[in-house]
Scaffold this motif. Structure first.
Motif, PDB file in Angstrom:
ATOM      1  N   LEU A 118       1.088  -1.261  -0.127  1.00 39.81           N
ATOM      2  CA  LEU A 118       0.144  -0.063  -0.098  1.00 39.81           C
ATOM      3  C   LEU A 118       0.950   1.262   0.004  1.00 39.81           C
ATOM      4  CD1 LEU A 118      -3.038  -1.041   2.276  1.00 39.81           C
ATOM      5  CD2 LEU A 118      -2.737  -1.251  -0.073  1.00 39.81           C
ATOM      6  N   ASN A 119       2.118   1.141   0.581  1.00 33.81           N
ATOM      7  CA  ASN A 119       3.092   2.431   0.595  1.00 33.81           C
ATOM      8  C   ASN A 119       3.539   2.400  -0.801  1.00 33.81           C
ATOM      9  OD1 ASN A 119       3.170   3.045   3.393  1.00 33.81           O
ATOM     10  ND2 ASN A 119       4.968   1.649   3.781  1.00 33.81           N
ATOM     11  N   ALA A 120       3.804   1.376  -1.599  1.00 32.69           N
ATOM     12  CA  ALA A 120       4.249   1.521  -2.909  1.00 32.69           C
ATOM     13  C   ALA A 120       3.097   2.066  -3.760  1.00 32.69           C
ATOM     14  CB  ALA A 120       4.725  -0.025  -3.347  1.00 32.69           C
ATOM     15  N   VAL A 121       1.782   1.685  -3.572  1.00 30.88           N
ATOM     16  CA  VAL A 121       0.801   2.020  -4.351  1.00 30.88           C
ATOM     17  C   VAL A 121       0.823   3.753  -4.272  1.00 30.88           C
ATOM     18  CG1 VAL A 121      -1.681   2.014  -4.836  1.00 30.88           C
ATOM     19  CG2 VAL A 121      -0.336   0.114  -4.644  1.00 30.88           C
ATOM     20  N   GLY A 166       3.056   8.460 -11.435  1.00 28.96           N
ATOM     21  CA  GLY A 166       3.891   7.222 -11.945  1.00 28.96           C
ATOM     22  C   GLY A 166       2.937   6.696 -13.062  1.00 28.96           C
ATOM     23  N   SER A 167       3.746   5.720 -13.843  1.00 24.79           N
ATOM     24  CA  SER A 167       3.250   4.795 -15.085  1.00 24.79           C
ATOM     25  C   SER A 167       1.960   4.009 -14.705  1.00 24.79           C
ATOM     26  CB  SER A 167       4.330   4.018 -15.476  1.00 24.79           C
ATOM     27  OG  SER A 167       4.030   3.151 -16.430  1.00 24.79           O
ATOM     28  N   THR A 168       1.165   3.709 -15.437  1.00 30.09           N
ATOM     29  CA  THR A 168       0.085   3.023 -15.299  1.00 30.09           C
ATOM     30  C   THR A 168       0.582   1.519 -15.623  1.00 30.09           C
ATOM     31  OG1 THR A 168      -0.146   3.013 -17.872  1.00 30.09           O
ATOM     32  CG2 THR A 168      -1.712   4.427 -16.351  1.00 30.09           C
ATOM     33  N   ASN A 169       1.600   1.215 -16.214  1.00 27.00           N
ATOM     34  CA  ASN A 169       2.148  -0.182 -16.101  1.00 27.00           C
ATOM     35  C   ASN A 169       2.477  -0.600 -14.726  1.00 27.00           C
ATOM     36  OD1 ASN A 169       2.239  -0.373 -18.902  1.00 27.00           O
ATOM     37  ND2 ASN A 169       4.180   0.956 -19.140  1.00 27.00           N
ATOM     38  N   ALA A 170       2.738   0.076 -13.816  1.00 23.23           N
ATOM     39  CA  ALA A 170       2.940  -0.194 -12.388  1.00 23.23           C
ATOM     40  C   ALA A 170       1.625  -0.925 -11.697  1.00 23.23           C
ATOM     41  CB  ALA A 170       3.401   1.121 -11.682  1.00 23.23           C
ATOM     42  N   VAL A 171       0.635  -0.566 -12.330  1.00 24.43           N
ATOM     43  CA  VAL A 171      -0.690  -1.283 -11.717  1.00 24.43           C
ATOM     44  C   VAL A 171      -0.504  -2.810 -11.911  1.00 24.43           C
ATOM     45  CG1 VAL A 171      -2.941  -1.528 -11.783  1.00 24.43           C
ATOM     46  CG2 VAL A 171      -1.854   0.834 -11.990  1.00 24.43           C
ATOM     47  N   ILE A 172      -0.214  -3.047 -13.118  1.00 23.55           N
ATOM     48  CA  ILE A 172       0.099  -4.636 -13.616  1.00 23.55           C
ATOM     49  C   ILE A 172       1.115  -5.130 -12.762  1.00 23.55           C
ATOM     50  CG2 ILE A 172       0.659  -5.962 -15.609  1.00 23.55           C
ATOM     51  CD1 ILE A 172      -1.211  -4.038 -17.365  1.00 23.55           C
ATOM     52  N   ALA A 213      -9.107  -2.152  -7.027  1.00 23.87           N
ATOM     53  CA  ALA A 213      -9.763  -1.118  -6.085  1.00 23.87           C
ATOM     54  C   ALA A 213      -9.022  -0.546  -5.063  1.00 23.87           C
ATOM     55  CB  ALA A 213     -11.061  -2.259  -5.203  1.00 23.87           C
ATOM     56  N   ASP A 214      -7.786  -1.525  -4.659  1.00 24.57           N
ATOM     57  CA  ASP A 214      -6.756  -0.643  -3.745  1.00 24.57           C
ATOM     58  C   ASP A 214      -6.252   0.297  -4.510  1.00 24.57           C
ATOM     59  OD1 ASP A 214      -6.883  -2.390  -1.627  1.00 24.57           O
ATOM     60  OD2 ASP A 214      -5.727  -4.059  -2.683  1.00 24.57           O
ATOM     61  N   PHE A 215      -5.916   0.432  -5.478  1.00 23.09           N
ATOM     62  CA  PHE A 215      -5.190   1.552  -6.452  1.00 23.09           C
ATOM     63  C   PHE A 215      -6.133   2.663  -6.410  1.00 23.09           C
ATOM     64  CE2 PHE A 215      -2.659  -2.009  -7.656  1.00 23.09           C
ATOM     65  CZ  PHE A 215      -1.543  -1.462  -8.185  1.00 23.09           C
ATOM     66  N   ASP A 216      -7.520   2.497  -6.911  1.00 26.77           N
ATOM     67  CA  ASP A 216      -8.517   3.517  -7.108  1.00 26.77           C
ATOM     68  C   ASP A 216      -8.684   4.239  -5.710  1.00 26.77           C
ATOM     69  OD1 ASP A 216      -9.963   5.104  -8.904  1.00 26.77           O
ATOM     70  OD2 ASP A 216     -11.576   4.593  -7.816  1.00 26.77           O
ATOM     71  N   THR A 233      -4.782  10.420  -2.385  1.00 26.70           N
ATOM     72  CA  THR A 233      -3.381  10.784  -2.612  1.00 26.70           C
ATOM     73  C   THR A 233      -2.934  11.879  -3.571  1.00 26.70           C
ATOM     74  OG1 THR A 233      -2.880   8.566  -2.209  1.00 26.70           O
ATOM     75  CG2 THR A 233      -0.829   9.913  -2.610  1.00 26.70           C
ATOM     76  N   PRO A 234      -2.511  13.049  -3.051  1.00 20.32           N
ATOM     77  CA  PRO A 234      -1.986  14.232  -4.059  1.00 20.32           C
ATOM     78  C   PRO A 234      -0.962  13.785  -4.818  1.00 20.32           C
ATOM     79  CG  PRO A 234      -1.612  14.739  -1.713  1.00 20.32           C
ATOM     80  CD  PRO A 234      -2.210  13.391  -1.710  1.00 20.32           C
ATOM     81  N   VAL A 235      -0.544  14.184  -5.898  1.00 13.25           N
ATOM     82  CA  VAL A 235       0.601  14.000  -6.755  1.00 13.25           C
ATOM     83  C   VAL A 235       1.548  15.256  -6.258  1.00 13.25           C
ATOM     84  CG1 VAL A 235       1.672  14.178  -9.043  1.00 13.25           C
ATOM     85  CG2 VAL A 235      -0.788  13.279  -8.897  1.00 13.25           C
ATOM     86  N   LEU A 236       2.762  14.791  -5.832  1.00 14.05           N
ATOM     87  CA  LEU A 236       3.621  15.773  -5.355  1.00 14.05           C
ATOM     88  C   LEU A 236       4.800  15.969  -6.150  1.00 14.05           C
ATOM     89  CD1 LEU A 236       3.846  14.789  -1.491  1.00 14.05           C
ATOM     90  CD2 LEU A 236       2.290  16.426  -2.680  1.00 14.05           C
TER      91      LEU A 236
END
Ligand code: FES
Length: 574
Positions: free
Chosen positions: A262-265, A273-279, A295-298, A304-307
């Protein structure tokens, strides 16, 4: 965890058993010029190196392996380099993604079949990072990751260039006729200036950063440019550290938990970051037996804000990010969203690893009060066109298109797209939705990065630079545009995408997380009854194994038979 003794070392079964087999092993070590004091009573450290003459992003890895070895020797280990599939994102066709699982299998089997006590994983070019981590997770021995580091910033006529990002933009300008042949060639020589992986926040930077967030690198390792003298210092630190990890029996399964995923997500979202990371993250979590869903990603994306102000979502490049404080500084800003108690391979918690990090340039690494975007970079969509999900990189899309209803212009596969996209006869305008079918894990096969469909030439010439595009494919992490990706189930497995026809109305509603095909159910039933799956692309070999066993994008596209199960028995040595 208890301290290991020499007798506990796995490698001793090869080197120090009272048998002819151990005699043979020692004889062959001596044959290579090692003396007994080089290998007696020492942990054997495998350095799994994804270097090859084709791996442009890893061209410094021959030397970096030597830097790792220096650290291993100093700490009292025996370093042994093991080459593995190099998987250059640019050179390997049809797509390096086809071979990510091949690399993962190779890594697991290399570790398992050799006299190895601990592992240093050397990767960075897109698929190498998840492939190495997946294999090491399944093998289960102590492991530390050495990220390749980003290349230096590209420079062309006084402006900065981002690899894998500006090339696509300039290609559209080239097709629109706004830049000359000479400018195109000049750019070619200006884009990639040093060893290292792509220096935008593409898949490579995303994956090495998320692996750091998982705790599998030394603190700060992922942000160090490949050409910086800090990079070989980090590599030799990894060599020293892995020897300690072997004595402490510190395995990946003791570092990585659902909380660290969950930290990594969270870090993925804050980086834009890249959509590829989801897979890849779903596949990596699967190897640890840790549930991680779209669902965890969403859910994390919504809070989570983009910093990170990094291309393609933002303005800067990885070299700027490093000088601004790097990933440690970003994670410190992000602390309220992270579980700081998670362990790391460095022996400290994540909180301790980032405790003294500072932001040196707030334009590059923003604060929680001044984010690039209030939500994370990636949104997960579901609906009648994607019952098991799809993703969109909303921070790289045109805001005006995130809610859009339009008529479909459908391409049956990549060949059909290549044949017709630039035809003056193509019936298309900027309100249409471009749809590409059969570009997924089974359909393409291999889930290539075809999802940023080109804008038709006749629209480019009118000044159009973005449209809604939908496919069961992936997109380069360095690309931009309103591209809906990873539509699941994919068309070749009979998902609703297979049923879309020219002129159908499609509705994208990113804020509501919806993707719908507005065609009535009876008509879809008629189309489904008439649908036949495409012929298998591969009749034999690895490709056949791949298409028979690859899971879908929402499940990480790993092989079904590589899910965790009973432990693999240690090799028998008689
Ligand atoms: Fe290797 Fe982009 S080509 S990371």
């Amino acid at each position: 965890m208890g301290r290991k003794s020499v007798a506990d070392l796995r490698s001793q079964r090869w080197f120090d058993a009272p048998s002819i087999r151990s005699f043979n092993v020692r004889t062959r070590a001596l044959q290579m010029g090692y003396s007994r004091r080089d290998f007696e009573k020492k942990p054997v450290i495998a350095i799994i190196n994804t270097w090859s003459d084709f791996a442009q992003c890893h061209s410094h890895f021959r030397q970096r392996a030597e830097d790792v070895k220096r650290g291993v020797w100093q700490a009292g280990g025996l370093p042994m380099e093991l080459p593995a599939l190099s998987l250059s994102e640019t050179m390997v066709k049809p797509t390096a993604m086809l071979y990510r699982n091949f690399l993962a299998m190779e890594v697991e089997e290399l570790i398992w079949s050799h006299p190895v006590d601990g592992v240093v994983l050397m990767g960075g070019c897109d698929k190498t990072t998840p492939g190495l981590v997946m294999g090491a997770a399944s093998a289960g021995l102590p492991a530390i990751f050495v990220p390749a580091g980003p290349m230096l910033t590209g420079r062309y006529r006084g402006r900065q260039l981002g690899s894998g990002s500006d090339n696509w933009k300039f290609w559209d300008e080239r097709r629109a006729g706004t830049i000359s042949e000479q400018q195109w060639h000049d750019m070619e020589a200006s884009l990639a200036r040093s060893p290292g992986h792509c220096m935008t926040m593409g898949t490579a930077s995303t994956m090495t950063s998320t692996v750091e967030a998982l705790g599998l690198t030394l603190p700060g390792a992922a942000s160090i440019p490949a050409a910086d003298s800090g990079h070989p210092r980090m590599a030799s630190d990894c060599g020293r550290r892995i020897v300690e990890m072997v004595w402490d029996d510190l395995r990946p399964s003791q570092i990585v938990t659902r909380a660290s995923f969950l930290n990594a997500v969270t870090v993925l979202m804050a980086l834009g970051g890249s959509t590829n990371a989801v897979i890849h993250l779903i596949a990596m979590a699967g190897r640890f037996g840790i549930p991680l869903t779209l669902a965890d990603f969403d859910a994390i994306s919504r809070t989570t804000p983009v910093l990170a102000n990094l291309r393609p979502s933002g303005q800067f490049l990885m070299e700027d990010f490093y000088y601004a404080g790097g990933l440690r500084a970003l994670m410190r800003q992000l602390s309220p969203h992270l579980d700081l108690s998670c362990p790391t391979v460095g022996g400290m918690t994540l909180g301790e690893a980032i405790a003294d990090a500072e932001v040196f340039d707030p334009a590059v690494i923003r604060s929680l009060d001044d984010p690039i975007s209030k939500e994370g970079g990636i949104a997960v969509l579901t609906g009648s066109l994607a019952p098991r999900g799809a993703v969109i990189k909303q921070t790289a899309a045109s805001p005006s298109l995130l809610r859009h209803r339009g008529r479909a212009v459908v391409f049956d596969d990549r060949d059909d797209l290549a044949r017709r996209i630039d035809s003056p006869d193509l019936d298309v305008d900027e309100t249409n939705v471009l749809v590409l079918k059969n570009a997924g894990a089974v359909g393409a096969p291999g889930l290539p990065e075809w999802g940023a469909l080109p804008v038709p030439k006749k629209l480019l010439e009118k000044g159009v630079r973005d449209m809604v595009r939908i496919s069961d494919s992936r997109m380069s992490g360095t690309s931009f545009g309103t591209c809906v990706l990873h539509v699941s189930p994919e068309a070749a497995r009979g998902g609703p995408l297979a049923l879309v026809r020219d002129g159908d109305l499609i509705e994208l509603d990113t804020p509501e997380r919806r993707l719908d095909l507005l065609v009535d159910a009876a008509e879809l039933d008629r189309r489904r009854a008439a649908w036949t799956p495409p012929k298998p692309f591969f009749e034999r070999g690895y490709g056949r194994l791949y298409t028979q066993h690859v899971t879908s994008a929402d499940q990480g596209c790993d092989f079904d038979f590589l899910a965790p199960g009973a432990p693999t028995p240690e090799p028998k040595i008689y």
